[in-house]
Design an enzyme around this catalytic site. Structure first.
Site, mmCIF file in Angstrom:
data_model
loop_
_atom_site.group_PDB
_atom_site.id
_atom_site.type_symbol
_atom_site.label_atom_id
_atom_site.label_comp_id
_atom_site.label_asym_id
_atom_site.label_seq_id
_atom_site.Cartn_x
_atom_site.Cartn_y
_atom_site.Cartn_z
ATOM 1 C CG HIS A 102 -2.061 0.934 1.096
ATOM 2 N ND1 HIS A 102 -1.971 2.269 1.397
ATOM 3 C CD2 HIS A 102 -3.316 0.714 0.657
ATOM 4 C CE1 HIS A 102 -3.128 2.841 1.154
ATOM 5 N NE2 HIS A 102 -3.968 1.926 0.695
ATOM 6 C CG ASP A 112 -8.620 -4.356 -2.413
ATOM 7 O OD1 ASP A 112 -9.794 -4.211 -2.041
ATOM 8 O OD2 ASP A 112 -7.946 -3.467 -2.948
HETATM 9 N N1 ACO Z 1 4.143 -7.508 -4.766
HETATM 10 C C1 ACO Z 1 5.491 -7.519 -4.934
HETATM 11 N N2 ACO Z 1 6.274 -6.455 -4.763
HETATM 12 C C2 ACO Z 1 5.694 -5.319 -4.399
HETATM 13 C C3 ACO Z 1 4.297 -5.224 -4.197
HETATM 14 C C4 ACO Z 1 3.527 -6.388 -4.390
HETATM 15 N N3 ACO Z 1 2.208 -6.359 -4.214
HETATM 16 N N4 ACO Z 1 3.987 -3.947 -3.852
HETATM 17 C C5 ACO Z 1 5.151 -3.270 -3.824
HETATM 18 N N5 ACO Z 1 6.189 -4.092 -4.161
HETATM 19 C C6 ACO Z 1 7.618 -3.760 -4.179
HETATM 20 C C7 ACO Z 1 7.973 -2.906 -5.396
HETATM 21 O O1 ACO Z 1 8.362 -3.707 -6.489
HETATM 22 C C8 ACO Z 1 9.098 -2.087 -4.829
HETATM 23 O O2 ACO Z 1 10.253 -2.906 -4.796
HETATM 24 P P1 ACO Z 1 11.721 -2.268 -5.051
HETATM 25 O O3 ACO Z 1 11.938 -1.291 -3.923
HETATM 26 O O4 ACO Z 1 12.639 -3.432 -5.014
HETATM 27 O O5 ACO Z 1 11.647 -1.582 -6.383
HETATM 28 C C9 ACO Z 1 8.714 -1.835 -3.395
HETATM 29 O O6 ACO Z 1 7.873 -2.945 -3.043
HETATM 30 C C10 ACO Z 1 7.967 -0.535 -3.169
HETATM 31 O O7 ACO Z 1 6.815 -0.535 -3.985
HETATM 32 P P2 ACO Z 1 6.224 0.710 -4.764
HETATM 33 O O8 ACO Z 1 5.641 0.247 -6.072
HETATM 34 O O9 ACO Z 1 7.238 1.824 -4.800
HETATM 35 O O10 ACO Z 1 5.079 1.142 -3.781
HETATM 36 P P3 ACO Z 1 3.911 2.110 -4.153
HETATM 37 O O11 ACO Z 1 3.584 2.819 -2.896
HETATM 38 O O12 ACO Z 1 4.207 2.954 -5.342
HETATM 39 O O13 ACO Z 1 2.742 1.092 -4.596
HETATM 40 C C11 ACO Z 1 0.836 -0.277 -4.589
HETATM 41 C C12 ACO Z 1 1.697 0.731 -3.807
HETATM 42 C C13 ACO Z 1 0.462 0.302 -5.983
HETATM 43 C C14 ACO Z 1 -0.468 -0.514 -3.821
HETATM 44 C C15 ACO Z 1 1.644 -1.590 -4.760
HETATM 45 O O14 ACO Z 1 1.999 -2.088 -3.490
HETATM 46 C C16 ACO Z 1 0.860 -2.648 -5.540
HETATM 47 O O15 ACO Z 1 0.834 -2.597 -6.767
HETATM 48 N N6 ACO Z 1 0.220 -3.627 -4.836
HETATM 49 C C17 ACO Z 1 -0.582 -4.651 -5.468
HETATM 50 C C18 ACO Z 1 -1.900 -4.067 -5.889
HETATM 51 C C19 ACO Z 1 -2.828 -3.858 -4.736
HETATM 52 O O16 ACO Z 1 -3.053 -4.734 -3.915
HETATM 53 N N7 ACO Z 1 -3.434 -2.645 -4.700
HETATM 54 C C20 ACO Z 1 -4.436 -2.317 -3.668
HETATM 55 C C21 ACO Z 1 -4.107 -1.041 -2.998
HETATM 56 S S1 ACO Z 1 -5.244 -0.820 -1.681
HETATM 57 C C22 ACO Z 1 -6.619 -0.187 -2.369
HETATM 58 O O17 ACO Z 1 -6.670 0.433 -3.383
HETATM 59 C C23 ACO Z 1 -7.839 -0.425 -1.576
#
Ligand code: ACO
Length: 436
Positions: free
Chosen positions: A313, A371
């Site tokens: 998140h 979710d």
């Molecule tokens: N699975 C694997 N790796 C992940 C995930 C994941 N679900 N989420 C983040 N990471 C990793 C990224 O690859 C990144 O790794 P790195 O530092 O080696 O490059 C690190 O964790 C940081 O992630 P970011 O993408 O910079 O985090 P951001 O805050 O931009 O993204 C997000 C948040 C979009 C929610 C992301 O975690 C994601 O795509 N999750 C899966 C989708 C999801 O469940 N979304 C629901 C959000 S809640 C809602 O809307 C109710």
């Protein structure tokens, strides 16, 4: 906003004069640096794609402490609201700032209930869609179309119009989502029944047919109501910011909320519950629990583009408090339906356990979000997967409206207009086509 005695000082290494920037304190949460005069005084913009460090507004509605895993609506912890209040009380709180008294609640529920039907013409509008259209494609259209049906509540600058638009949107979203569903499966629409609760009425419109009545089950109705409450608002997320930005041009509330619906659809936002359930189904088909290791390997592989959906998140760097409540509901619903041995639920539990212990997820502070569980609950209730995000939109509508109305009432509100760092071509001359 309370100005702080502390000022931030911005200095430049090229000898340009330094600038003092005012600092504001919120009631809780980080201070903000006011950069509004930055451009006028220095000719420079700030650069913050994705709004990682930018507060786009001040707000009194929802507060999240992502490190603590805390979510407050108007100061009340989500855990207390989810256990002591129903969704319509929560709507009242988000819209008007305080929890309702019993008489205020009764009056509010009556007002919402009196607007549950949609203009009969809406069903002909729906017919223009393909039967296999995604419900979110249909919902974006239907919500936007409300402005064509309810002209008397489209002036965003008129408080009475805003109030009636708010009530209409909250009241009609369940009817529209159920209509979108019935349309895709070719069943007749079921009109709302106003002696049922908000969630019970929605479930009846989804699952009853003209030849078979649907008797709402209390446990399932409570679960649905909790899904609505947990999704009601979440401060300045992508769809809420979209609604604010869209509404900042003075467009009507239905159009602004339709923009929110469109934004919510994305898999990084509201579409994650659908994506999460599809992911669980995929792992199940690969071989289930035995294949989790292989799947996690793909997730960790930077080149694979595979994410563990329902994990991570932007704000929560600790357990999402909504996920804890939804996990509890998940157990209740599966027990009630005798599905505690459901293979998908077992798979989700195993995946959660492994991910919570894995160094990759621990180091990045990736925890399950709401979710991760809401999809399993909805599937157990009988909601088809493509409808999950539409239900999220239904629940979030009140948050969008509360945020939109707060923005319109803010004396500092202006049309939203971000700036950019231009890195494209400098001025050049067009060569006539024959010479290119
Ligand atoms: N699975 C694997 N790796 C992940 C995930 C994941 N679900 N989420 C983040 N990471 C990793 C990224 O690859 C990144 O790794 P790195 O530092 O080696 O490059 C690190 O964790 C940081 O992630 P970011 O993408 O910079 O985090 P951001 O805050 O931009 O993204 C997000 C948040 C979009 C929610 C992301 O975690 C994601 O795509 N999750 C899966 C989708 C999801 O469940 N979304 C629901 C959000 S809640 C809602 O809307 C109710």
């Amino acid at each position: 906003m309370t100005p702080s005695d502390v000022k931030a000082t911005l200095s430049f290494s090229d000898g340009s004069p330094q600038m003092d920037l005012p600092l504001y304190k919120g009631t809780i949460g980080p201070d903000v640096i006011d950069i509004r005069k930055l451009y006028a005084q220095t000719g420079k913009f700030t650069y913050d794609p994705g709004f990682l460090s930018t507060a786009s507004c001040n707000s009194t509605i929802t507060y999240i402490d992502g490190d603590k895993g805390e979510l407050l609506y108007r100061g009340y912890p989500i855990e207390q609201l989810a256990t002591n209040c129903d969704y319509l009380e929560t709507c009242y709180l988000l819209l008007y700032g305080e929890l309702p008294s019993p008489s205020q609640k009764e009056e509010f529920v009556n007002r919402v209930t009196n607007h549950t039907m949609v203009n009969e013409q809406m069903q002909f509008f729906l017919r223009g869609f393909r039967r296999d259209a995604h419900p979110m494609a249909v919902m974006t259209g239907l919500v936007g179309a409300l402005s064509a049906f309810y002209h008397d509540s489209t002036d965003i600058n008129n408080p009475e119009h805003r109030e009636i638009a708010a009530i209409r949107l909250i009241a009609k979203m369940p009817t529209l989502v159920a209509m979108a569903y019935k349309y895709t499966i070719g069943q007749p629409y079921i009109y709302p029944k106003n002696d049922l609760s908000y969630a019970g009425n929605f479930m009846r419109m989804m699952f009853a047919t003209p030849c078979e009545e649907y008797k709402p089950n209390d446990v399932l109705v409570r679960a649905m109501d909790r899904i609505f409450t947990l999704h009601a608002d979440h401060e300045q997320n992508a769809s809420t910011s979209t609604v604010r930005l869209c509404g900042s041009s003075g467009t009507n509330p239905f159009a602004a909320i339709a923009a929110g619906v469109a934004c919510l659809w994305g898999p990084a936002h509201g579409g994650a519950n659908e994506a999460c359930l599809n992911m669980l189904n995929d792992i199940q088909q690969m071989g289930g629990v035995a294949k989790i290791g292989e799947f996690i390997k793909q997730v960790k592989d930077k080149n694979s583009n595979v994410k563990l959906m329902g994990f991570g998140h932007r704000v929560y760097k600790n357990y999402d408090p909504r996920a804890k409540l939804m996990r509890e509901t998940c157990h209740e619903v599966l027990n009630e339906l005798g599905l505690h041995d459901d293979p998908l639920f077992k798979l989700a539990m195993e995946l959660e356990k492994i991910a919570l212990e894995d160094e990759y997820f621990v180091a990045r502070k990736l925890y399950p979000n709401v979710d991760f569980y809401s999809g399993i609950v909805q599937r157990a209730i009988g909601i088809p997967v493509p409808l999950f995000t539409a239900i999220f939109a239904l629940a979030r509508t009140v948050g969008w409206i509360a945020q939109l109305n707060e923005m319109i009432g803010d004396p500092e509100y202006k049309i939203g207009r971000p700036r950019q760092l231009f890195v494209g071509a400098t001025p050049r001359n067009v060569t006539p086509i024959a010479q290119r």
